[in-house]
Write a protein that holds these residues in place. Structure first.
Motif, PDB file in Angstrom:
ATOM      1  N   UNK A  30      43.138 -25.404 -42.400  1.00 22.91           N
ATOM      2  CA  UNK A  30      41.563 -25.740 -42.869  1.00 22.91           C
ATOM      3  C   UNK A  30      41.233 -27.149 -42.461  1.00 22.91           C
ATOM      4  N   UNK A  31      40.619 -27.188 -41.527  1.00 26.38           N
ATOM      5  CA  UNK A  31      40.051 -28.475 -41.191  1.00 26.38           C
ATOM      6  C   UNK A  31      38.481 -28.922 -41.400  1.00 26.38           C
ATOM      7  N   UNK A  32      38.568 -30.219 -42.095  1.00 24.97           N
ATOM      8  CA  UNK A  32      36.930 -30.432 -42.239  1.00 24.97           C
ATOM      9  C   UNK A  32      36.496 -31.010 -40.732  1.00 24.97           C
ATOM     10  N   UNK A  33      35.163 -30.872 -40.517  1.00 22.01           N
ATOM     11  CA  UNK A  33      34.545 -30.956 -39.140  1.00 22.01           C
ATOM     12  C   UNK A  33      34.538 -32.364 -38.864  1.00 22.01           C
ATOM     13  N   UNK A  34      34.231 -33.167 -39.933  1.00 24.40           N
ATOM     14  CA  UNK A  34      34.174 -34.623 -39.527  1.00 24.40           C
ATOM     15  C   UNK A  34      35.681 -35.063 -38.941  1.00 24.40           C
ATOM     16  N   UNK A  35      36.610 -34.742 -39.866  1.00 22.21           N
ATOM     17  CA  UNK A  35      38.037 -34.968 -39.329  1.00 22.21           C
ATOM     18  C   UNK A  35      38.493 -34.383 -38.212  1.00 22.21           C
TER      19      UNK A  35
ATOM     20  N   UNK B  19      43.943 -31.734 -33.294  1.00 21.31           N
ATOM     21  CA  UNK B  19      43.414 -30.286 -33.597  1.00 21.31           C
ATOM     22  C   UNK B  19      43.886 -29.561 -32.263  1.00 21.31           C
ATOM     23  N   UNK B  20      43.875 -30.240 -31.033  1.00 18.19           N
ATOM     24  CA  UNK B  20      44.358 -29.593 -29.884  1.00 18.19           C
ATOM     25  C   UNK B  20      46.211 -29.226 -30.029  1.00 18.19           C
ATOM     26  N   UNK B  21      46.859 -30.210 -30.708  1.00 14.12           N
ATOM     27  CA  UNK B  21      48.138 -29.804 -31.161  1.00 14.12           C
ATOM     28  C   UNK B  21      48.237 -28.566 -31.916  1.00 14.12           C
ATOM     29  N   UNK B  22      47.697 -28.438 -32.936  1.00 12.66           N
ATOM     30  CA  UNK B  22      47.556 -27.318 -33.857  1.00 12.66           C
ATOM     31  C   UNK B  22      47.277 -25.948 -32.840  1.00 12.66           C
TER      32      UNK B  22
END
Length: 249
Positions: free
Chosen positions: A86-91, A99-102
């Motif tokens: 679960x990612x915050x948009x700003x991060x 993100x690409x790695x995930x």
């Protein structure tokens, strides 16, 4: 005319037991309702907190760039094919490479809002704006995230659940908190997760504040394997119709 009722010792004892049993049962129900008060109401959309099959490892990320990648690498090295971030948009906007790695690792991505707000302490319009802003951030990154959202701090009420539902999102809570964000020690983190059983959704963090998570994960993964618990994603729990929900007040 006066009436006198005489109870022998045996009947009095039975009556006392019945009264005490009723009291204890009522108290137990009260405690149950109180403990899960945040989840209880008679109608409206619900929050997911547990499944029926598998165990879901979930990771919140809202800041920092030093802890997330080691955790992703560790999951891959340990052949963990299912996890939910679960990612915050700003991060996400600040760390598109992570993100690409995930995504490349094949893990699910859900939203943690945009600005890490306390959803139970702001107006409806601000909740909606924050969710939409997070969604837009993912679109700009060309990330096909799952329609899952989690309240950043875990604090929320029925307004958040209803707004998320209106936007097509399922709210995801958890049934086990590893409390890794407190950095209580690797042994304690493992202990907090040791009672995991089929259907549990476990909360971890991959922000820089969680300094011991990566160290604890190999032992936790082995623990779950030794208990013959398969790892799954929250989205798979939903697809299989195996997610338990609680209504929110």
């Amino acid at each position: 005319m006066n009436y006198f009722f005489v109870l022998n010792g045996k009947k009095l004892k039975q009556l006392t037991i019945i009264i005490l049993t009723s009291f204890v049962s009522a108290w137990f129900l009260y405690i149950q309702n109180f403990s899960f008060g945040v989840f209880s109401t008679s109608d409206g959309p619900k929050a997911i907190y547990k499944g029926k099959t598998g165990v879901a490892l979930t990771f919140n990320i809202s800041w920092g760039n030093t802890k997330a990648e080691p955790i992703i690498d560790l999951l891959v090295e340990n052949n963990v094919k299912s996890a939910t971030f679960f990612l915050s948009g700003s991060w996400a906007e600040q760390h598109p490479n992570i993100v690409e790695k995930i995504v490349k690792a094949g893990y699910d991505i859900g939203l943690l809002g945009y600005d890490y707000l306390e959803y139970d302490d702001i107006e409806d319009v601000k909740i909606r704006q924050d969710l939409l802003k997070a969604e837009e951030a993912m679109k700009k990154l060309n990330v096909k995230h799952k329609k899952l959202v989690r309240a950043p701090s875990g604090h929320f009420d029925s307004r958040f659940v209803k707004i998320a539902d209106q936007l097509g999102y399922s709210v995801v809570h958890w049934s086990i908190d590893s409390k890794d964000w407190k950095n209580p020690g690797v042994t304690k983190i493992v202990e907090n997760v040791s009672q995991a059983k089929k259907g549990d959704i476990i909360l971890f963090h991959a922000s820089d504040s969680a300094k011991q998570t990566a160290v604890a994960l190999p032992e936790i993964i082995n623990l779950l394997k030794n208990k013959h618990l398969s790892l799954t994603t929250v989205s798979d729990m939903l697809i299989e119709g195996n997610a338990n929900t609680k209504e929110i007040e």
